[in-house]
Design a protein around this motif. Structure first.
Motif, PDB file in Angstrom:
ATOM      1  N   LYS A  37       0.843  -1.184   0.000  1.00  0.00           N
ATOM      2  CA  LYS A  37       0.000   0.000   0.000  1.00  0.00           C
ATOM      3  C   LYS A  37       0.881   1.238   0.000  1.00  0.00           C
ATOM      4  O   LYS A  37       1.974   1.241   0.540  1.00  0.00           O
ATOM      5  CB  LYS A  37      -0.888   0.022   1.247  1.00  0.00           C
ATOM      6  N   LYS A  38       0.371   2.293  -0.602  1.00  0.00           N
ATOM      7  CA  LYS A  38       1.080   3.553  -0.566  1.00  0.00           C
ATOM      8  C   LYS A  38       1.053   4.067   0.868  1.00  0.00           C
ATOM      9  O   LYS A  38       0.172   3.754   1.639  1.00  0.00           O
ATOM     10  CB  LYS A  38       0.405   4.564  -1.492  1.00  0.00           C
ATOM     11  N   ARG A  39       2.010   4.901   1.179  1.00  0.00           N
ATOM     12  CA  ARG A  39       2.081   5.440   2.537  1.00  0.00           C
ATOM     13  C   ARG A  39       0.801   6.144   2.930  1.00  0.00           C
ATOM     14  O   ARG A  39       0.385   6.072   4.065  1.00  0.00           O
ATOM     15  CB  ARG A  39       3.267   6.388   2.673  1.00  0.00           C
ATOM     16  N   THR A  40       0.165   6.840   1.996  1.00  0.00           N
ATOM     17  CA  THR A  40      -1.059   7.559   2.337  1.00  0.00           C
ATOM     18  C   THR A  40      -2.182   6.599   2.697  1.00  0.00           C
ATOM     19  O   THR A  40      -3.061   6.948   3.458  1.00  0.00           O
ATOM     20  CB  THR A  40      -1.515   8.454   1.169  1.00  0.00           C
ATOM     21  N   GLU A  41      -2.146   5.368   2.181  1.00  0.00           N
ATOM     22  CA  GLU A  41      -3.173   4.385   2.502  1.00  0.00           C
ATOM     23  C   GLU A  41      -2.931   3.742   3.860  1.00  0.00           C
ATOM     24  O   GLU A  41      -3.791   3.087   4.394  1.00  0.00           O
ATOM     25  CB  GLU A  41      -3.218   3.297   1.418  1.00  0.00           C
ATOM     26  N   ARG A  42      -1.727   3.924   4.420  1.00  0.00           N
ATOM     27  CA  ARG A  42      -1.410   3.352   5.711  1.00  0.00           C
ATOM     28  C   ARG A  42      -1.480   4.412   6.805  1.00  0.00           C
ATOM     29  O   ARG A  42      -0.859   4.293   7.834  1.00  0.00           O
ATOM     30  CB  ARG A  42       0.003   2.770   5.697  1.00  0.00           C
ATOM     31  N   SER A  43      -2.233   5.473   6.598  1.00  0.00           N
ATOM     32  CA  SER A  43      -2.230   6.588   7.527  1.00  0.00           C
ATOM     33  C   SER A  43      -2.715   6.214   8.921  1.00  0.00           C
ATOM     34  O   SER A  43      -2.409   6.910   9.871  1.00  0.00           O
ATOM     35  CB  SER A  43      -3.074   7.735   6.968  1.00  0.00           C
ATOM     36  N   GLY A  44      -3.452   5.126   9.082  1.00  0.00           N
ATOM     37  CA  GLY A  44      -3.944   4.731  10.390  1.00  0.00           C
ATOM     38  C   GLY A  44      -2.904   4.019  11.233  1.00  0.00           C
ATOM     39  O   GLY A  44      -3.139   3.723  12.390  1.00  0.00           O
ATOM     40  N   VAL A  45      -1.722   3.778  10.678  1.00  0.00           N
ATOM     41  CA  VAL A  45      -0.693   3.031  11.392  1.00  0.00           C
ATOM     42  C   VAL A  45       0.251   4.006  12.082  1.00  0.00           C
ATOM     43  O   VAL A  45       0.775   4.921  11.471  1.00  0.00           O
ATOM     44  CB  VAL A  45       0.112   2.147  10.407  1.00  0.00           C
ATOM     45  N   LEU A  46       0.445   3.812  13.374  1.00  0.00           N
ATOM     46  CA  LEU A  46       1.383   4.635  14.120  1.00  0.00           C
ATOM     47  C   LEU A  46       2.732   3.944  14.167  1.00  0.00           C
ATOM     48  O   LEU A  46       2.821   2.735  14.359  1.00  0.00           O
ATOM     49  CB  LEU A  46       0.875   4.870  15.539  1.00  0.00           C
ATOM     50  N   VAL A  47       3.771   4.724  13.993  1.00  0.00           N
ATOM     51  CA  VAL A  47       5.122   4.193  13.996  1.00  0.00           C
ATOM     52  C   VAL A  47       5.904   4.889  15.103  1.00  0.00           C
ATOM     53  O   VAL A  47       5.880   6.123  15.190  1.00  0.00           O
ATOM     54  CB  VAL A  47       5.805   4.441  12.631  1.00  0.00           C
ATOM     55  N   PRO A  48       6.578   4.136  15.967  1.00  0.00           N
ATOM     56  CA  PRO A  48       7.336   4.800  17.032  1.00  0.00           C
ATOM     57  C   PRO A  48       8.501   5.599  16.457  1.00  0.00           C
ATOM     58  O   PRO A  48       9.174   5.155  15.526  1.00  0.00           O
ATOM     59  CB  PRO A  48       7.835   3.652  17.900  1.00  0.00           C
ATOM     60  N   VAL A  49       8.707   6.774  17.023  1.00  0.00           N
ATOM     61  CA  VAL A  49       9.780   7.660  16.576  1.00  0.00           C
ATOM     62  C   VAL A  49      10.564   8.103  17.792  1.00  0.00           C
ATOM     63  O   VAL A  49       9.980   8.469  18.811  1.00  0.00           O
ATOM     64  CB  VAL A  49       9.196   8.902  15.849  1.00  0.00           C
ATOM     65  N   ARG A  50      11.870   8.056  17.696  1.00  0.00           N
ATOM     66  CA  ARG A  50      12.710   8.546  18.781  1.00  0.00           C
ATOM     67  C   ARG A  50      13.395   9.813  18.313  1.00  0.00           C
ATOM     68  O   ARG A  50      14.074   9.816  17.292  1.00  0.00           O
ATOM     69  CB  ARG A  50      13.750   7.497  19.156  1.00  0.00           C
ATOM     70  N   VAL A  51      13.206  10.883  19.049  1.00  0.00           N
ATOM     71  CA  VAL A  51      13.787  12.169  18.686  1.00  0.00           C
ATOM     72  C   VAL A  51      14.936  12.455  19.640  1.00  0.00           C
ATOM     73  O   VAL A  51      14.768  12.390  20.856  1.00  0.00           O
ATOM     74  CB  VAL A  51      12.727  13.296  18.766  1.00  0.00           C
ATOM     75  N   GLY A  52      16.060  12.735  19.080  1.00  0.00           N
ATOM     76  CA  GLY A  52      17.222  13.079  19.893  1.00  0.00           C
ATOM     77  C   GLY A  52      17.748  14.428  19.461  1.00  0.00           C
ATOM     78  O   GLY A  52      17.520  14.885  18.334  1.00  0.00           O
ATOM     79  N   GLU A  53      18.468  15.078  20.341  1.00  0.00           N
ATOM     80  CA  GLU A  53      19.023  16.382  20.008  1.00  0.00           C
ATOM     81  C   GLU A  53      20.410  16.204  19.423  1.00  0.00           C
ATOM     82  O   GLU A  53      21.204  15.403  19.893  1.00  0.00           O
ATOM     83  CB  GLU A  53      19.080  17.242  21.260  1.00  0.00           C
TER      84      GLU A  53
END
Length: 144
Positions: A88-104
């Motif tokens: 599926k295109k990324r726009t079709e997977r919009s309901g899926v949450l993906v963990p993101v780690r933000v670092g400085e």
């Protein structure tokens, strides 16, 4: 005295027989290419495969008993119909949450890693090869 679950096993075998007959009828009726199985048949197939696996069997064995291919049964277990395995295109997977780690990162490291930038205006105007500082200055001057 009957074993607990005997009636359930008999019922499952009867449903399996009905599934096999319907699968054969569908296969005979198609002329090349995949013919989608009705939802009710796919639901039974997934349930049968899961019971087979719980009993120590494999999905491949369940597929063979039902008369469908193992890859098709794997797709049904994932909730997809056969032939719809395209990503599926990324726009079709919009309901899926993906963990993101933000670092400085230090600002200097970010500036050093940034390569030449391109600024594109909504009207199609492009400025290419800018450094991060030059792009920031341009955007400030344009009022962005």
């Amino acid at each position: 005295m009957t074993r607990p679950g005997l009636h359930q096993e008999e019922s499952m075998e009867k449903e399996l027989e009905q599934f096999q007959q319907e699968a054969q009828r569908l296969k005979e009726g198609r002329k090349g290419g995949a013919l989608p199985f009705p939802e009710a048949l796919r639901v039974f197939a997934v349930r049968y495969a899961e019971q087979t696996v719980e009993a120590g069997g494999t999905v491949v064995e369940a597929a063979a008993r039902m008369g469908v291919s193992a890859p098709t049964l794997y797709e049904w277990r994932k909730g997809r119909t056969a032939g719809s395995t395209k990503r599926k295109k990324r726009t079709e997977r919009s309901g899926v949450l993906v963990p993101v780690r933000v670092g400085e990162r230090p600002a200097e490291a970010a500036v050093a890693q940034a390569g030449p930038l391109t600024v594109v205006a909504p009207g199609g105007f492009r400025v290419e090869g800018l450094s991060l500082e030059a792009a920031a200055q341009l955007l400030r001057k344009l009022g962005c």
